[in-house]
Design a protein around this motif. Structure first.
Motif, PDB file in Angstrom:
ATOM      1  N   GLU A 173     -27.849 -34.686  48.021  1.00 41.53           N
ATOM      2  CA  GLU A 173     -28.149 -36.131  48.915  1.00 41.53           C
ATOM      3  C   GLU A 173     -29.029 -35.727  49.361  1.00 41.53           C
ATOM      4  O   GLU A 173     -29.413 -34.673  49.898  1.00 41.53           O
ATOM      5  N   VAL A 174     -29.895 -36.734  49.116  1.00 40.63           N
ATOM      6  CA  VAL A 174     -31.416 -36.860  49.795  1.00 40.63           C
ATOM      7  C   VAL A 174     -31.412 -38.424  50.478  1.00 40.63           C
ATOM      8  O   VAL A 174     -31.134 -39.201  49.775  1.00 40.63           O
ATOM      9  N   ASP A 175     -32.544 -38.442  51.624  1.00 41.60           N
ATOM     10  CA  ASP A 175     -32.383 -39.269  52.123  1.00 41.60           C
ATOM     11  C   ASP A 175     -33.776 -40.282  51.764  1.00 41.60           C
ATOM     12  O   ASP A 175     -33.719 -41.724  52.146  1.00 41.60           O
ATOM     13  N   SER A 193     -34.172 -29.826  55.742  1.00 45.76           N
ATOM     14  CA  SER A 193     -32.875 -28.598  55.892  1.00 45.76           C
ATOM     15  C   SER A 193     -31.707 -29.875  56.091  1.00 45.76           C
ATOM     16  O   SER A 193     -30.501 -28.984  55.579  1.00 45.76           O
ATOM     17  N   ASP A 194     -31.887 -31.768  55.481  1.00 50.51           N
ATOM     18  CA  ASP A 194     -30.661 -32.105  55.873  1.00 50.51           C
ATOM     19  C   ASP A 194     -30.410 -32.654  54.362  1.00 50.51           C
ATOM     20  O   ASP A 194     -29.636 -33.121  53.818  1.00 50.51           O
ATOM     21  N   CYS A 195     -31.185 -31.950  53.109  1.00 53.53           N
ATOM     22  CA  CYS A 195     -30.882 -32.069  52.215  1.00 53.53           C
ATOM     23  C   CYS A 195     -29.177 -31.695  51.287  1.00 53.53           C
ATOM     24  O   CYS A 195     -29.182 -29.771  51.796  1.00 53.53           O
ATOM     25  N   GLU A 196     -28.924 -31.625  50.699  1.00 55.55           N
ATOM     26  CA  GLU A 196     -27.580 -30.508  49.576  1.00 55.55           C
ATOM     27  C   GLU A 196     -27.383 -31.153  48.458  1.00 55.55           C
ATOM     28  O   GLU A 196     -28.081 -32.324  48.215  1.00 55.55           O
ATOM     29  N   ILE A 197     -27.576 -30.178  47.292  1.00 53.78           N
ATOM     30  CA  ILE A 197     -27.556 -29.889  46.056  1.00 53.78           C
ATOM     31  C   ILE A 197     -25.316 -29.585  46.252  1.00 53.78           C
ATOM     32  O   ILE A 197     -25.458 -28.433  46.903  1.00 53.78           O
ATOM     33  N   TYR A 198     -25.294 -29.857  45.200  1.00 56.77           N
ATOM     34  CA  TYR A 198     -23.142 -29.983  45.091  1.00 56.77           C
ATOM     35  C   TYR A 198     -22.786 -29.352  43.922  1.00 56.77           C
ATOM     36  O   TYR A 198     -23.751 -28.726  43.246  1.00 56.77           O
ATOM     37  N   LEU A 199     -22.890 -27.523  43.815  1.00 57.03           N
ATOM     38  CA  LEU A 199     -23.150 -26.587  42.750  1.00 57.03           C
ATOM     39  C   LEU A 199     -21.546 -27.191  42.890  1.00 57.03           C
ATOM     40  O   LEU A 199     -20.712 -26.535  42.310  1.00 57.03           O
TER      41      LEU A 199
END
Length: 72
Positions: free
Chosen positions: A8-10, A66-72
């Motif tokens: 998830e990246v903006d 800081s607001d990015c997400e990687i779903y492992l």
């Protein structure tokens, strides 16, 4: 070994920063971030512990975005 993760990246600039952060992680041979597809493709070095490498990659990404997400 290659593996794909949902992310998830903006924005495209943030995606590039994430790609650079993952590439700089020990145990990663290459990485690409697809902003439009919201996917991260990682190629690991032979013998690397995938789970450990990805935990560190996530930490590295959080340092630059800081607001990015990687779903492992």
């Amino acid at each position: 070994m290659k593996k794909t993760y949902r992310i998830e990246v903006d924005c495209a600039a943030c995606a590039l920063k994430m790609e650079q952060a993952v590439k700089s992680t020990q145990g990663v041979k290459d990485a690409t971030v697809g902003f439009m597809t919201q996917k991260l493709c990682v190629e690991f070095l032979e013998g690397a512990d995938e789970a450990q490498v990805m935990r560190q990659a996530r930490k590295n990404c959080k340092k630059v975005e800081s607001d990015c997400e990687i779903y492992l």
